[in-house]
Motif scaffolding. Sequence first.
Motif, short mmCIF file in Angstrom:
data_model
loop_
_atom_site.label_atom_id
_atom_site.label_comp_id
_atom_site.label_asym_id
_atom_site.label_seq_id
_atom_site.Cartn_x
_atom_site.Cartn_y
_atom_site.Cartn_z
N TYR A 80 -107.34 10.86 14.19
CA TYR A 80 -106.17 11.38 14.75
C TYR A 80 -104.87 10.65 14.67
N LYS A 81 -105.11 9.13 13.94
CA LYS A 81 -103.82 8.47 13.94
C LYS A 81 -102.83 8.69 12.96
N THR A 82 -103.36 9.49 11.95
CA THR A 82 -102.16 9.76 10.84
C THR A 82 -101.74 11.03 11.18
N GLY A 83 -102.13 12.02 12.06
CA GLY A 83 -101.55 13.10 12.26
C GLY A 83 -100.30 12.89 13.26
N VAL A 84 -99.46 14.02 12.99
CA VAL A 84 -98.29 13.86 13.98
C VAL A 84 -98.37 14.24 15.40
N LEU A 85 -99.44 15.26 15.65
CA LEU A 85 -99.79 15.48 17.12
C LEU A 85 -100.78 14.56 17.53
N GLY A 86 -101.49 13.61 16.80
CA GLY A 86 -102.66 12.76 17.31
C GLY A 86 -103.80 13.43 17.75
N ILE A 87 -104.15 12.94 19.08
CA ILE A 87 -105.25 13.53 19.72
C ILE A 87 -105.12 14.54 20.21
N ALA A 88 -103.93 15.33 20.22
CA ALA A 88 -103.73 16.70 20.87
C ALA A 88 -104.47 17.69 20.13
N TRP A 89 -104.77 17.21 18.58
CA TRP A 89 -105.55 18.24 17.69
C TRP A 89 -106.93 18.60 18.22
N ALA A 90 -107.64 17.52 19.11
CA ALA A 90 -108.82 17.75 19.80
C ALA A 90 -108.65 18.96 20.70
N VAL A 91 -107.56 19.42 21.31
CA VAL A 91 -107.55 20.64 21.99
C VAL A 91 -106.88 21.69 21.23
N ILE A 92 -106.20 21.49 20.26
CA ILE A 92 -105.61 22.62 19.38
C ILE A 92 -106.56 23.17 18.70
N ASN A 93 -107.52 22.51 18.13
CA ASN A 93 -108.42 22.98 17.29
C ASN A 93 -109.46 24.00 17.78
N PRO A 94 -110.01 23.76 19.09
CA PRO A 94 -110.91 24.49 19.61
C PRO A 94 -110.33 25.85 20.40
N LEU A 95 -108.98 25.75 20.69
CA LEU A 95 -108.16 26.92 20.96
C LEU A 95 -107.74 27.71 19.90
N LEU A 96 -107.46 27.21 18.74
CA LEU A 96 -107.12 28.06 17.52
C LEU A 96 -108.27 29.02 17.21
N MET A 97 -109.68 28.17 17.27
CA MET A 97 -110.92 28.83 16.80
C MET A 97 -111.18 29.83 17.87
N LEU A 98 -111.07 29.42 19.01
CA LEU A 98 -111.45 30.53 20.09
C LEU A 98 -110.42 31.81 19.91
N ALA A 99 -109.12 31.44 19.75
CA ALA A 99 -108.19 32.86 19.54
C ALA A 99 -108.48 33.64 18.42
N LEU A 100 -109.06 32.96 17.41
CA LEU A 100 -109.34 33.64 16.08
C LEU A 100 -110.60 34.67 16.23
N TYR A 101 -111.57 33.81 16.79
CA TYR A 101 -112.74 34.56 17.12
C TYR A 101 -112.78 35.76 18.11
N SER A 102 -111.89 35.41 19.16
CA SER A 102 -111.62 36.50 20.04
C SER A 102 -110.95 37.59 19.63
N PHE A 103 -109.97 37.48 18.68
CA PHE A 103 -109.36 38.44 18.01
C PHE A 103 -110.21 39.16 17.18
N VAL A 104 -111.06 38.59 16.48
CA VAL A 104 -111.91 39.18 15.45
C VAL A 104 -112.99 40.32 16.12
N PHE A 105 -113.57 39.62 17.08
CA PHE A 105 -114.84 40.26 18.09
C PHE A 105 -114.30 41.09 18.98
N VAL A 106 -113.21 40.94 19.83
CA VAL A 106 -112.75 41.66 20.59
C VAL A 106 -111.65 42.69 20.28
N SER A 107 -110.70 42.16 19.45
CA SER A 107 -109.79 43.24 19.24
C SER A 107 -110.13 44.18 18.04
#
Length: 272
Positions: A34-61
């Motif tokens: 994470y040290k080279t990214g602008v958001l750093g360790i925040a990606w550890a939270v962003i990644n699962p949230l984005l995946m959850l949003a994607l799968y939720s949209f596909v399977f629910v909506s």
Amino acid sequence: MITEKVTITSSLSNIWACRQLLMQLWKRDFAARYKTGVLGIAWAVINPLLMLALYSFVFVSVFKMRWGSGPDVQGNFVILLFTGLMVHGFFAEFLSRAPLLISSNPSYVKKVVFPLELLPLMPLLGAIINLGIGVFLVSCLLFYVQGSVPLTIFLLPLILAPYIVLVVGMSYFLSATGVFVRDMTHVVGLVTTISMFASPVLFPLENVPENYRIFLYLNPLTTVVVQLREVTVLGIIPDLRVWAAYFFISMIVFCLGLSWFQATREGFADVL
């Protein structure tokens, strides 16, 4: 058989003796992600949230899938889906790196006296942190949807312990084999994809015809996905007999993986 037991015991003793070095490897590996990214360790939270949003949209909506019954079936589906994705994410993250853990560190193999047993453990801290973040997000979703979190969630370490042991055992096997078989990275990528669809990560186990459920239980993800949902979402105490059998199998996989690693390590330097 006696020699193998001594090898496993001495390896575990060596890992414990080098625990300070292992902590340094964990910290360096986690920071490097994470040290080279602008958001750093925040990606550890962003990644699962984005995946959850994607799968939720596909399977629910899109597919209009539902999980269970009740006034908030959509919320239940999202939470239960997320628990499955957490388990698969740990599996995929750990094993996708395993075949390259030795071959990508030739200096440790050739030039210095280094406890090679530590290298397959390098991704462990990052994978556990990501899993912990996932558990925290599930707890927040549960509190938002249901207004409470079941007390059985405190059984979570008991459920995850044999799963982590099993994945570490697989990592030992794959990291050693990956030195000699470079195609192993492609094989692991295929296996991690298949493991998602051949386990109840994206669907409830009850949707699978009973005659075929036994095949899903051959997947190491199935048992832990089902039991994780029971303790974190449904408030059910898992079947201890199933847990004990899973723990026993996990220990066998760990011992076999570590034994294979020790049996092949002498050839690492020749290949690298």
